[in-house]
Design an enzyme around this catalytic site. Structure first.
Site, PDB file in Angstrom:
ATOM      1  N   GLU A  49     -12.799 -49.277 -79.084  1.00  8.86           N
ATOM      2  CA  GLU A  49     -12.137 -49.725 -77.857  1.00  8.86           C
ATOM      3  C   GLU A  49     -11.817 -48.548 -76.954  1.00  8.86           C
ATOM      4  O   GLU A  49     -11.953 -48.629 -75.735  1.00  8.86           O
ATOM      5  CB  GLU A  49     -10.848 -50.482 -78.218  1.00  8.86           C
ATOM      6  CG  GLU A  49     -10.176 -51.180 -77.028  1.00  8.86           C
ATOM      7  CD  GLU A  49      -9.142 -50.325 -76.300  1.00  8.86           C
ATOM      8  OE1 GLU A  49      -8.607 -50.782 -75.273  1.00  8.86           O
ATOM      9  OE2 GLU A  49      -8.871 -49.170 -76.735  1.00  8.86           O
ATOM     10  N   ASP A  84      -2.643 -55.584 -77.823  1.00 10.66           N
ATOM     11  CA  ASP A  84      -2.709 -54.126 -77.718  1.00 10.66           C
ATOM     12  C   ASP A  84      -1.330 -53.592 -77.334  1.00 10.66           C
ATOM     13  O   ASP A  84      -0.390 -54.364 -77.132  1.00 10.66           O
ATOM     14  CB  ASP A  84      -3.754 -53.734 -76.661  1.00 10.66           C
ATOM     15  CG  ASP A  84      -4.429 -52.397 -76.931  1.00 10.66           C
ATOM     16  OD1 ASP A  84      -3.766 -51.497 -77.484  1.00 10.66           O
ATOM     17  OD2 ASP A  84      -5.613 -52.241 -76.581  1.00 10.66           O
TER      18      ASP A  84
END
Length: 361
Positions: free
Chosen positions: A214, A237
């Site tokens: 990511e 997140d």
């Protein structure tokens, strides 16, 4: 360290694991250990993202909850003749948080401790002292006396370098200090949502996903989403905490302990309005605190998820976290637990009819 409960033990295991983009194996093994008992099956995609599946209704919609396994770190690029190690940043770093920090280099012969160094300020010009040290001028000192000695110890280009930090429960036991909260907290949320749904009847198929890479461009989210083909997705997140000195609400809205952040907009996507409204509606119904967030300079896995295949309605949910993309960060346990609760309650309501309605709002 104080006695850790089951949740804190999992969080420690996840954050203590080491895995920069492209090197997530250790993290995947830890996540697998915790999520397997709540899953019907676990597979990986071609890049190494973990995909755990739990079927409630086999004819129901597919719901994906994703946290990324990788953390920001470094990769060895060369060793100079004196044995000092130079590196490439992997993920975003600011040089001012790097100097004099301890790191671990993972070699074929085992782990090596190093310290990040640069030219000392005592010999810099007055003008140079006013400027941040350029990352290209920072090196890692492993105590070697030559390139040959460093190589004998196993150091070679491509080796992973990870910040060293021990998981710590602070004096306020709700405040948790660790490396790699970005984004092992998302992995932990995916695990605990699956755990909550193990004994619950849910009208869908849930996928708890640990994505890779990511931090270098939302890459694993793209391949994992293509494999799952979800009907709806959540990326979980960290968010930027705006409750430290010098930060205004205009710059960052998130505050520790005030609930999950519902992301309205970031540099990678505009959140799906129908899904966003449904999630906040459930939070209001269940009296789960939440806050809104906008990150015009950042993005999450939702950025890749929502444009995969035919497009996937997606929402990013964040945990306000202080000092991300450094050696250690701080978050609040209540935000973690409220995010798990919110996503669990949302998924329990996502039957086929509801998903279809959300999708076209």
């Amino acid at each position: 360290m104080a006695q850790l409960d089951q949740t804190l033990t999992m969080l420690k295991d996840l954050t203590d694991a080491n895995g920069i983009p492209g090197n997530e194996k250790e993290v995947r093994e830890v996540m697998t250990k915790y999520i397997k008992e709540y899953s019907d099956e676990i597979v990986t995609d071609g890049l190494g993202s973990l995909i755990a599946k739990k079927t409630g209704d086999e004819n129901g919609p597919k719901i994906m909850v994703a946290g990324h396994m990788d953390e920001v770190g470094f990769m060895v690029t060369r060793i100079d003749e004196k044995g000092f190690v130079y590196f490439q940043t992997v993920g975003g770093w600011w040089s001012q948080v790097m100097l004099a920090q301890r790191v671990t280099i993972f070699t074929a012969k085992g782990e090596l401790t190093g310290i990040m160094g640069s030219k000392p300020p005592h010999i810099l010009s007055a003008e140079a002292r006013k400027k941040p040290v350029d990352i290209k001028d920072i090196f890692i000192d492993i105590g070697a006396s030559s390139a040959e000695e460093a190589k004998e110890w196993g150091v070679r280009p491509g080796d992973m370098v990870v910040p060293y930090f021990e998981f710590t429960v602070m004096n306020n036991p709700k405040m948790l200090l660790a490396k790699a909260w970005d984004n092992r907290i998302g992995c932990a949320i995916a695990i605990d949502v699956m755990k909550n749904l193990k004994t619950e009847q849910h009208p869908n198929i849930v996928y708890g996903v640990g994505t890779v890479q990511e931090e270098v461009g939302l890459r694993g989210a793209k391949t994992a989403t293509f494999k799952v083909q979800p009907d709806l997705a959540f990326a979980v997140d960290v968010g930027i905490a705006g409750d430290t000195p010098g930060v205004t609400e205009k710059e960052a809205m998130g505050k520790l302990g005030k609930g999950p952040g519902i992301v309205l907009y970031d540099a990678s996507m505009v959140s799906h309005k129908g899904l966003r409204d449904f999630v906040t509606g459930v939070a209001d119904e269940m009296n789960i605190p939440y806050q809104f967030d906008a990150m015009p300079g950042g993005g999450t896995d939702s950025g890749s998820i929502h444009v995969t295949a035919n497009g996937v309605p997606a929402l990013s949910i964040t945990i306000a976290t202080r000092y991300i993309h450094s050696h250690a960060a701080v978050l609040h346990r209540d935000d973690y637990e409220n995010t798990v609760k919110l996503i669990t309650e949302v998924i329990k309501r996502l039957d086929r009819e509801t998903v279809n309605k959300i999708t076209f709002e």
